[in-house]
Structure formats: C-alpha cells, structure tokens
Scaffold this active site. Structure first.
Site, PDB file in Angstrom:
ATOM      1  N   ASN A 104       0.961  -1.187   0.089  1.00  0.00           N
ATOM      2  CA  ASN A 104       0.130  -0.112  -0.154  1.00  0.00           C
ATOM      3  C   ASN A 104       0.836   1.160   0.069  1.00  0.00           C
ATOM      4  O   ASN A 104       1.525   1.721   1.011  1.00  0.00           O
ATOM      5  CB  ASN A 104      -0.818   0.077   1.253  1.00  0.00           C
ATOM      6  CG  ASN A 104      -1.799   1.174   1.403  1.00  0.00           C
ATOM      7  OD1 ASN A 104      -1.893   1.951   0.695  1.00  0.00           O
ATOM      8  ND2 ASN A 104      -2.273   1.375   2.460  1.00  0.00           N
ATOM      9  N   TRP A 105       0.955   1.677  -1.272  1.00  0.00           N
ATOM     10  CA  TRP A 105       1.848   3.094  -1.391  1.00  0.00           C
ATOM     11  C   TRP A 105       1.258   4.189  -0.654  1.00  0.00           C
ATOM     12  O   TRP A 105       2.263   5.237  -0.612  1.00  0.00           O
ATOM     13  CB  TRP A 105       2.233   3.161  -2.792  1.00  0.00           C
ATOM     14  CG  TRP A 105       3.168   2.252  -3.491  1.00  0.00           C
ATOM     15  CD1 TRP A 105       3.392   1.045  -2.881  1.00  0.00           C
ATOM     16  CD2 TRP A 105       3.417   1.970  -4.710  1.00  0.00           C
ATOM     17  NE1 TRP A 105       4.394   0.081  -3.776  1.00  0.00           N
ATOM     18  CE2 TRP A 105       4.094   1.059  -4.825  1.00  0.00           C
ATOM     19  CE3 TRP A 105       3.300   3.029  -5.843  1.00  0.00           C
ATOM     20  CZ2 TRP A 105       4.801   0.423  -6.241  1.00  0.00           C
ATOM     21  CZ3 TRP A 105       3.906   2.660  -7.134  1.00  0.00           C
ATOM     22  CH2 TRP A 105       4.680   1.353  -7.490  1.00  0.00           C
ATOM     23  N   LYS A 106       0.245   4.187  -0.424  1.00  0.00           N
ATOM     24  CA  LYS A 106      -0.438   5.527   0.304  1.00  0.00           C
ATOM     25  C   LYS A 106      -0.403   6.758  -0.412  1.00  0.00           C
ATOM     26  O   LYS A 106      -0.065   6.536  -1.549  1.00  0.00           O
ATOM     27  CB  LYS A 106       0.081   5.691   1.921  1.00  0.00           C
ATOM     28  CG  LYS A 106      -0.228   4.341   2.715  1.00  0.00           C
ATOM     29  CD  LYS A 106       0.048   4.389   4.180  1.00  0.00           C
ATOM     30  CE  LYS A 106      -0.172   3.094   4.897  1.00  0.00           C
ATOM     31  NZ  LYS A 106       0.125   3.203   6.177  1.00  0.00           N
ATOM     32  N   HIS A 130      -9.189   0.931   5.368  1.00  0.00           N
ATOM     33  CA  HIS A 130      -8.045   1.510   6.122  1.00  0.00           C
ATOM     34  C   HIS A 130      -8.112   2.263   7.494  1.00  0.00           C
ATOM     35  O   HIS A 130      -8.985   3.265   7.303  1.00  0.00           O
ATOM     36  CB  HIS A 130      -6.956   1.756   4.707  1.00  0.00           C
ATOM     37  CG  HIS A 130      -5.564   1.863   5.475  1.00  0.00           C
ATOM     38  ND1 HIS A 130      -5.112   2.865   6.374  1.00  0.00           N
ATOM     39  CD2 HIS A 130      -4.837   1.053   5.072  1.00  0.00           C
ATOM     40  CE1 HIS A 130      -3.810   2.247   6.654  1.00  0.00           C
ATOM     41  NE2 HIS A 130      -3.583   1.279   5.930  1.00  0.00           N
ATOM     42  N   GLU A 176      -6.482   4.677   7.963  1.00  0.00           N
ATOM     43  CA  GLU A 176      -6.520   6.069   7.988  1.00  0.00           C
ATOM     44  C   GLU A 176      -7.603   6.786   7.266  1.00  0.00           C
ATOM     45  O   GLU A 176      -8.055   7.826   7.561  1.00  0.00           O
ATOM     46  CB  GLU A 176      -5.227   6.194   6.845  1.00  0.00           C
ATOM     47  CG  GLU A 176      -3.935   5.944   7.855  1.00  0.00           C
ATOM     48  CD  GLU A 176      -2.726   5.449   6.768  1.00  0.00           C
ATOM     49  OE1 GLU A 176      -2.816   5.397   5.577  1.00  0.00           O
ATOM     50  OE2 GLU A 176      -1.795   4.798   7.556  1.00  0.00           O
ATOM     51  N   GLU A 233      -4.959  -4.898  10.919  1.00  0.00           N
ATOM     52  CA  GLU A 233      -3.934  -3.649  11.036  1.00  0.00           C
ATOM     53  C   GLU A 233      -4.008  -3.062  12.349  1.00  0.00           C
ATOM     54  O   GLU A 233      -5.154  -2.219  12.386  1.00  0.00           O
ATOM     55  CB  GLU A 233      -3.879  -2.914   9.939  1.00  0.00           C
ATOM     56  CG  GLU A 233      -3.806  -3.508   8.495  1.00  0.00           C
ATOM     57  CD  GLU A 233      -3.304  -2.400   7.481  1.00  0.00           C
ATOM     58  OE1 GLU A 233      -2.203  -2.676   6.850  1.00  0.00           O
ATOM     59  OE2 GLU A 233      -4.011  -1.442   7.258  1.00  0.00           O
ATOM     60  N   GLY A 251       2.904   2.468  10.855  1.00  0.00           N
ATOM     61  CA  GLY A 251       3.839   3.513  10.464  1.00  0.00           C
ATOM     62  C   GLY A 251       4.485   3.943  11.754  1.00  0.00           C
ATOM     63  O   GLY A 251       5.063   4.950  11.941  1.00  0.00           O
ATOM     64  N   SER A 295       3.830  -1.923  10.387  1.00  0.00           N
ATOM     65  CA  SER A 295       5.392  -2.071  10.690  1.00  0.00           C
ATOM     66  C   SER A 295       5.911  -3.427  10.289  1.00  0.00           C
ATOM     67  O   SER A 295       6.978  -3.816  10.743  1.00  0.00           O
ATOM     68  CB  SER A 295       5.682  -1.594  12.049  1.00  0.00           C
ATOM     69  OG  SER A 295       5.196  -0.341  12.346  1.00  0.00           O
ATOM     70  N   GLY A 299       3.049  -0.901   4.116  1.00  0.00           N
ATOM     71  CA  GLY A 299       2.987   0.355   3.880  1.00  0.00           C
ATOM     72  C   GLY A 299       4.660   0.868   3.670  1.00  0.00           C
ATOM     73  O   GLY A 299       5.043   0.747   2.561  1.00  0.00           O
ATOM     74  N   GLY A 300       5.085   1.372   4.565  1.00  0.00           N
ATOM     75  CA  GLY A 300       6.585   1.893   4.657  1.00  0.00           C
ATOM     76  C   GLY A 300       7.482   0.982   3.706  1.00  0.00           C
ATOM     77  O   GLY A 300       8.137   1.754   2.773  1.00  0.00           O
TER      78      GLY A 300
HETATM   79  P1  13P Z   1       3.198   0.354   7.700  1.00  0.00           P
HETATM   80  O1  13P Z   1       3.779  -0.776   6.951  1.00  0.00           O
HETATM   81  O2  13P Z   1       4.112   1.761   7.062  1.00  0.00           O
HETATM   82  O3  13P Z   1       3.221   0.363   9.150  1.00  0.00           O
HETATM   83  O4  13P Z   1       1.601   0.520   7.126  1.00  0.00           O
HETATM   84  C1  13P Z   1       0.901  -0.354   7.121  1.00  0.00           C
HETATM   85  C2  13P Z   1      -0.365  -0.102   6.670  1.00  0.00           C
HETATM   86  O5  13P Z   1      -1.147   0.822   7.096  1.00  0.00           O
HETATM   87  C3  13P Z   1      -0.815  -1.059   5.268  1.00  0.00           C
HETATM   88  O6  13P Z   1      -1.901  -0.537   4.845  1.00  0.00           O
END
Ligand code: 13P
Length: 249
Positions: free
Chosen positions: A9-11, A94, A96, A166, A172, A212, A233-234
């Site tokens: 997920n590149w956000k 998600h 967020e 999640e 993050g 993470s 994510g990251g």
């Molecule tokens: P991180 O891997 O950056 O913690 O993000 C996880 C995430 O929200 C994937 O959708």
C-alpha cells in the site's frame, strides 16, 4: 492450503515518474516469486503503473473508492473508473480512512458490496486503537468491524475478499504486534468467519497482517498458522525493502 498474499500500500507517496520506476523494478524483482503480489499506488498513478505491471505476476490495486458508481461526488473515484484502468482489487476500510477521514462501518460496507458487485477483489482492513487494546477490547472491535464490513456479502462473494488485520497502533510506528498477539486475532477472525459463513469459508479466506511489517519481522509473522500474508506500507516503497518480504519463508 492458502496462498501467501503480499500487498504494498503505497499510500500518498510517489510522483508518477517515481511510481513507474518502482513498478518497473518490482516486475523484474518479483517475476520468479511464488506468492500472490499486489501494489496499490495513488489514483493518479494507477494508469501508468498498470501499464508497467500488465502481464506480470503483480496485480493492480487501488487504496479506496467511492460508495457510489457515478454522479455528484466531487473528489471521489468510482469503481467503474478503477476497473477501466485495470484495477483488480481495492483496499477498503483502511484505518487512515476510518480515523483521519471519518469513514464508518456502514460506509465501508457500502463500498465493499459495490466493489464485489463489479467483480473487484477487496482487502477489508480492520484493527483496534491502542486504547481499545489496553481496555481488552481488541477482539470485540475487530469482530464488529468484520461483521459490519461484510454485512450482506454472500459466501460466494467472500471468495473475493481478503481481510487485513492492521492494529492501528502498529501502523507506521515501528511497533509491530508480536507474532503471537497477531496470531490470536487472526485465529479469532477466522472463527468469526466460520460463524458467519462456514468452516470451509473460514479455512479458505486469506487474512493478512499489516503494521510496521518489514524484512526483519515478516518471517516470524508469516510463520503463524493464521497469518496468510502482509499489507505493507512504508516497507513497500522501495524494491530493497519490499523484495525480501515478498520472498520470505
Ligand atoms: P506500515 O507498514 O507503514 O506500518 O503501514 C501499514 C499499513 O497501513 C498498510 O496498509
């Protein structure tokens, strides 16, 4: 036997040229990978990234979509537009979206049903806040989000659904759930699916972990019997960090 599913997920990261460059590197890096792979760039980069990964073993995902097919919804993107660009799967619910943009279970459920109606795969994200975990409510929160998110979804449609657990406090932050804590929730969610649908549906549904996840902890997490993959994510933002996760075990 469930197939491991690793998704990036590149956000809200990467310009078009950066996204294209990363997609090109991933096509090469993952071409012999044995798992299911997905990347979800931002809406503005879906077309360009889709053209790069077309014909590869990486599927194109979107990070969100509108509750409606078309009409007066300024700033929203429709399921029809996503399909038109070759999107195969959409991340919904998600944390967020839930916590920054106020999406509730009703709205998420509407999106889930619309995506499935149009033949998209869905990754339904669930997960508790730190206060909820500390109050001993992690299971009940995840259960509620699962039940509400899947309300009205048939067992046949469920074949196109992946659940991503999640924990919000792990996203993050560099804090990962321990493999045992994550496993406990995954096992619980599988039980909920068994109650809602059938033992067969529960056995087949993929449940990813997200929060993470990185090359250092992926192996221990994926070794758990109910953790079927990761939503990253990251660590999905560079081939150096993402490739090792895509090839663990
Ligand atoms: P991180 O891997 O950056 O913690 O993000 C996880 C995430 O929200 C994937 O959708």
């Amino acid at each position: 036997m469930r197939k491991t599913y690793i998704a990036g997920n590149w956000k809200m990261n990467k310009t078009k040229s950066e996204a294209v460059e990363l997609a090109k590197s991933l096509v090469v890096a993952l071409k012999d990978g044995k798992y299911k792979y997905m990347i979800a760039p931002s809406f503005t980069n879906l077309d360009a990234v889709g053209q790069i990964i077309n014909g590869s073993n990486i599927i194109l995902g979107a990070q969100n979509m509108s509750t409606d097919e078309s009409g007066a919804h300024t700033g929203e993107v429709s399921v029809l537009m996503l399909k038109d660009l070759g999107v195969k799967t959409v991340i919904l619910g998600h944390s967020e979206r839930r916590h920054i943009y106020g999406e509730d279970d009703l709205m998420i459920n509407k999106k889930v049903k619309l995506a499935l109606k149009h033949g998209l795969e869905v990754i339904l994200c669930i997960g508790e806040l730190i206060e909820e975990r500390e109050a001993g409510k992690a299971e009940i929160v995840c259960e509620q989000q699962t039940r509400d998110g899947l309300s009205g979804v048939s067992e046949e449609e469920l074949k196109n659904v992946t659940i991503a657990y999640e924990p919000v406090w792990a996203i993050g932050t560099g804090k990962t759930a321990t493999p045992e804590d994550a496993q406990a929730i995954h096992e619980y969610i599988r039980k909920i699916i068994s109650n809602m649908y059938s033992a067969d549906a529960a056995e087949k549904i993929l449940i990813q972990y997200g929060g993470s996840m990185n090359a250092g902890n992926a192996e221990a997490l994926l070794a758990q019997k109910d953790i079927d993959g990761g939503l990253i994510g990251g660590a999905s933002l560079s081939v150096e960090k993402f490739e090792p996760i895509c090839k663990v075990k």
